[in-house]
Design an enzyme around this catalytic site. Structure first.
Site, PDB file in Angstrom:
ATOM      1  N   PRO A   1      -6.714   0.875  -7.682  1.00 17.28           N
ATOM      2  CG  PRO A   1      -8.448   2.426  -7.371  1.00 17.28           C
ATOM      3  CD  PRO A   1      -8.185   1.012  -7.808  1.00 17.28           C
ATOM      4  CG  ASP A   2      -2.025   4.725  -5.054  1.00 17.14           C
ATOM      5  OD1 ASP A   2      -0.820   4.968  -5.272  1.00 17.14           O
ATOM      6  OD2 ASP A   2      -2.939   5.527  -5.332  1.00 17.14           O
ATOM      7  CG  PHE A   3      -5.692   4.192  -0.081  1.00 15.90           C
ATOM      8  CD1 PHE A   3      -4.910   3.044   0.032  1.00 15.90           C
ATOM      9  CD2 PHE A   3      -7.058   4.089   0.128  1.00 15.90           C
ATOM     10  CE1 PHE A   3      -5.487   1.818   0.368  1.00 15.90           C
ATOM     11  CE2 PHE A   3      -7.644   2.864   0.464  1.00 15.90           C
ATOM     12  CZ  PHE A   3      -6.851   1.739   0.589  1.00 15.90           C
ATOM     13  NE  ARG A   4      -2.778   8.675   2.746  1.00 15.15           N
ATOM     14  CZ  ARG A   4      -3.124   7.479   3.203  1.00 15.15           C
ATOM     15  NH1 ARG A   4      -2.734   6.380   2.565  1.00 15.15           N
ATOM     16  NH2 ARG A   4      -3.878   7.343   4.282  1.00 15.15           N
TER      17      ARG A   4
ATOM     18  CG  ASN B   1      -2.199  -3.676  -0.263  1.00 14.28           C
ATOM     19  OD1 ASN B   1      -2.207  -2.496   0.123  1.00 14.28           O
ATOM     20  ND2 ASN B   1      -1.289  -4.136  -1.107  1.00 14.28           N
TER      21      ASN B   1
ATOM     22  CG  ASP C   1      -5.158  -6.504  -2.714  1.00 12.28           C
ATOM     23  OD1 ASP C   1      -4.602  -5.481  -3.148  1.00 12.28           O
ATOM     24  OD2 ASP C   1      -4.524  -7.436  -2.158  1.00 12.28           O
TER      25      ASP C   1
ATOM     26  CG  HIS D   1      -4.260  -1.366   7.502  1.00 16.88           C
ATOM     27  ND1 HIS D   1      -3.868  -0.299   6.731  1.00 16.88           N
ATOM     28  CD2 HIS D   1      -3.526  -1.273   8.655  1.00 16.88           C
ATOM     29  CE1 HIS D   1      -2.961   0.425   7.395  1.00 16.88           C
ATOM     30  NE2 HIS D   1      -2.723  -0.168   8.546  1.00 16.88           N
TER      31      HIS D   1
HETATM   32  N1  APR Z   1       5.120   0.799  -7.983  1.00 15.44           N
HETATM   33  C1  APR Z   1       5.720   1.350  -6.900  1.00 15.44           C
HETATM   34  N2  APR Z   1       5.113   2.247  -6.082  1.00 15.44           N
HETATM   35  C2  APR Z   1       3.838   2.594  -6.384  1.00 15.44           C
HETATM   36  C3  APR Z   1       3.154   2.042  -7.490  1.00 15.44           C
HETATM   37  C4  APR Z   1       3.852   1.112  -8.304  1.00 15.44           C
HETATM   38  N3  APR Z   1       3.269   0.547  -9.378  1.00 15.44           N
HETATM   39  N4  APR Z   1       1.887   2.608  -7.518  1.00 15.44           N
HETATM   40  C5  APR Z   1       1.818   3.448  -6.452  1.00 15.44           C
HETATM   41  N5  APR Z   1       2.981   3.442  -5.780  1.00 15.44           N
HETATM   42  C6  APR Z   1       3.338   4.160  -4.549  1.00 15.44           C
HETATM   43  C7  APR Z   1       2.832   5.577  -4.449  1.00 15.44           C
HETATM   44  O1  APR Z   1       3.789   6.469  -4.989  1.00 15.44           O
HETATM   45  C8  APR Z   1       2.692   5.744  -2.933  1.00 15.44           C
HETATM   46  O2  APR Z   1       3.919   6.135  -2.364  1.00 15.44           O
HETATM   47  O3  APR Z   1       2.696   3.456  -3.505  1.00 15.44           O
HETATM   48  C9  APR Z   1       2.344   4.336  -2.452  1.00 15.44           C
HETATM   49  C10 APR Z   1       0.870   4.152  -2.162  1.00 15.44           C
HETATM   50  O4  APR Z   1       0.566   4.944  -1.033  1.00 15.44           O
HETATM   51  P1  APR Z   1      -0.944   5.046  -0.510  1.00 15.44           P
HETATM   52  O5  APR Z   1      -1.835   5.301  -1.652  1.00 15.44           O
HETATM   53  O6  APR Z   1      -0.945   5.991   0.650  1.00 15.44           O
HETATM   54  O7  APR Z   1      -1.300   3.577  -0.002  1.00 15.44           O
HETATM   55  P2  APR Z   1      -0.854   2.903   1.345  1.00 15.44           P
HETATM   56  O8  APR Z   1       0.511   3.335   1.750  1.00 15.44           O
HETATM   57  O9  APR Z   1      -1.079   1.454   1.187  1.00 15.44           O
HETATM   58  O10 APR Z   1      -1.939   3.483   2.389  1.00 15.44           O
HETATM   59  C11 APR Z   1      -1.836   3.027   3.708  1.00 15.44           C
HETATM   60  O11 APR Z   1      -3.859   4.234   4.272  1.00 15.44           O
HETATM   61  O12 APR Z   1      -6.042   4.914   4.055  1.00 15.44           O
HETATM   62  C12 APR Z   1      -5.217   3.972   4.586  1.00 15.44           C
HETATM   63  O13 APR Z   1      -6.043   1.868   5.139  1.00 15.44           O
HETATM   64  C13 APR Z   1      -5.530   2.585   4.077  1.00 15.44           C
HETATM   65  O14 APR Z   1      -4.002   0.716   4.090  1.00 15.44           O
HETATM   66  C14 APR Z   1      -4.181   2.048   3.638  1.00 15.44           C
HETATM   67  C15 APR Z   1      -3.206   2.984   4.323  1.00 15.44           C
END
Ligand code: APR
Length: 358
Positions: A43-46, A117, A119, A136
């Protein structure tokens, strides 16, 4: 060289492909976040509902990001270690996007991948470590947060296997993987390489990130070259410049389209077909199937666009190449097992070494 996309109208992926194939592009800098790993099952974060920060109630945190906050870790390390079990590398296969990074390197145009990331899927997809900046950090190494003494992954995993919090043998302090927590500095490598990479970039690709966390979030606006965004939503200032190309949607689909425009789709599909959670392995059927699948997709797309010729399809030679390579691997396997049986039980590496000397 003018770092400009060809053509005069609004730039598209086709113009990015033309630029990439022009021979002028040598330094593609890619900036990615958790969104490039969601199709791997991480899962992503937000993202609303599915994002990690929306599903941590079980940890009873004061606020979601506390799980990665160094001050909170000192008080309640078990919150992070509960999550660490779920995120720990080795359980996930790289995505098509990760394999696209390897294709860029194979094509000799990748300068660097800046990833947020932890991972390590960029490494598992085969991108050389000198081309990766883990801004990170990652789970690759572990240190005491008080005296800095290193702990081996093996020792850390022993603590985790018993659901115990790892403590430093030297000072008794808390040990954590070298993931950058809120309140900690980014790795020196990030700052050492960033200026040169941004100055020399011919093309910047941003994917799978909300661009919410600085200083990483400021990287895309510090470049003057064309920028491409592959993301589910608009982020940062990407789209405000005439030379920006914004592809909203799953990043795997976006890079599949770009690879198709570049004529790299068979390579991409074949490479991705070989990825596993442990790395990239040449499986004969997968590779041949991927080549056929990609070629069939290209035919379908060409026909759908009414194009007459299908001659641009990956030429028979690439399938033949793959068959020759795989046949060579099989022949090596047969000769190895024959020589092993004739020489009795021997270390396979010794047999392979002798073969190599021939
Ligand atoms: N294809 C394209 N975009 C996607 C997909 C996908 N399959 N899945 C998710 N996204 C997009 C989301 O819409 C969002 O804009 O990826 C982005 C993910 O954002 P975050 O969840 O905030 O993740 P990230 O940007 O990596 O967070 C940055 O925050 O908490 C800290 O250390 C943590 O490294 C992390 C940092």
């Amino acid at each position: 060289m003018s770092k400009k996309l060809p053509g005069t109208g609004k730039p598209t992926l086709a113009s990015v492909a033309q630029y990439l194939k022009s021979g002028d592009v040598r330094n593609v800098v890619v900036m990615v976040g958790a969104g490039i790993s969601t199709s791997a099952g991480i899962p992503d974060f937000r993202s609303p509902n599915t994002g990690l920060y929306h599903n941590l109630s079980r940890l009873k945190l004061p606020y979601a990001e506390a799980v990665f906050d160094i001050a909170y870790f000192r008080k309640r390390p078990e919150a992070f270690y509960t999550l660490a079990h779920e995120l720990y590398p080795g359980k996930f296969r790289p995505t098509l996007f990760h394999s696209f990074l390897k294709v860029l390197d194979d094509q000799g145009v990748l300068r660097r991948v800046y990833t947020q990331n932890i991972d390590t899927l960029e490494r598992i997809a085969g991108v050389p470590s000198e081309k990766i900046v883990e801004a990170h950090g990652s789970f690759a190494e572990n240190h005491c947060i008080d005296c800095g003494k290193a702990m081996s992954t093996e020792d850390l995993e022993k603590f985790m296997a018993k659901d115990k919090i790892p403590h430093c043998k030297k000072c008794g302090g808390l040990v954590k993987p070298d993931i950058v927590f809120f309140g900690e500095n980014l790795p020196a490598r990030f700052f050492k390489l960033m200026t040169g990479d941004l100055a020399s970039a011919d093309l910047v690709i941003v994917a799978g990130t909300s661009l919410q966390v600085h200083p990483f979030a400021s990287l895309p606006s510090q470049t003057s070259c064309p920028r491409v965004l592959f993301n589910l939503e608009s982020v940062g200032d990407i789209g405000r410049r005439k030379s920006d190309v914004v592809c909203l949607g799953p990043c795997d689909d976006g890079v599949r389209d770009l690879a198709f425009e570049c004529g790299w789709l068979p390579d991409l599909e074949a490479l991705w077909a070989k990825t596993t959670k442990d790395g990239v392995t040449p499986e004969k059927e997968d590779v041949l199937h991927a080549i056929d699948k990609a070629a069939a997709e290209e035919v379908a797309k060409e026909e759908a666009e009414g194009a007459n010729s299908a001659t641009e399809i990956a030429p028979e030679i690439s399938r033949k190449d793959v068959e020759d390579v795989v046949a060579a691997i099989e022949e090596l396997e047969i000769s190895k097992s024959e020589s092993m049986s004739s020489k009795g039980e021997k270390d396979t590496m010794t047999v392979q070494d002798e073969k190599a000397k021939v």
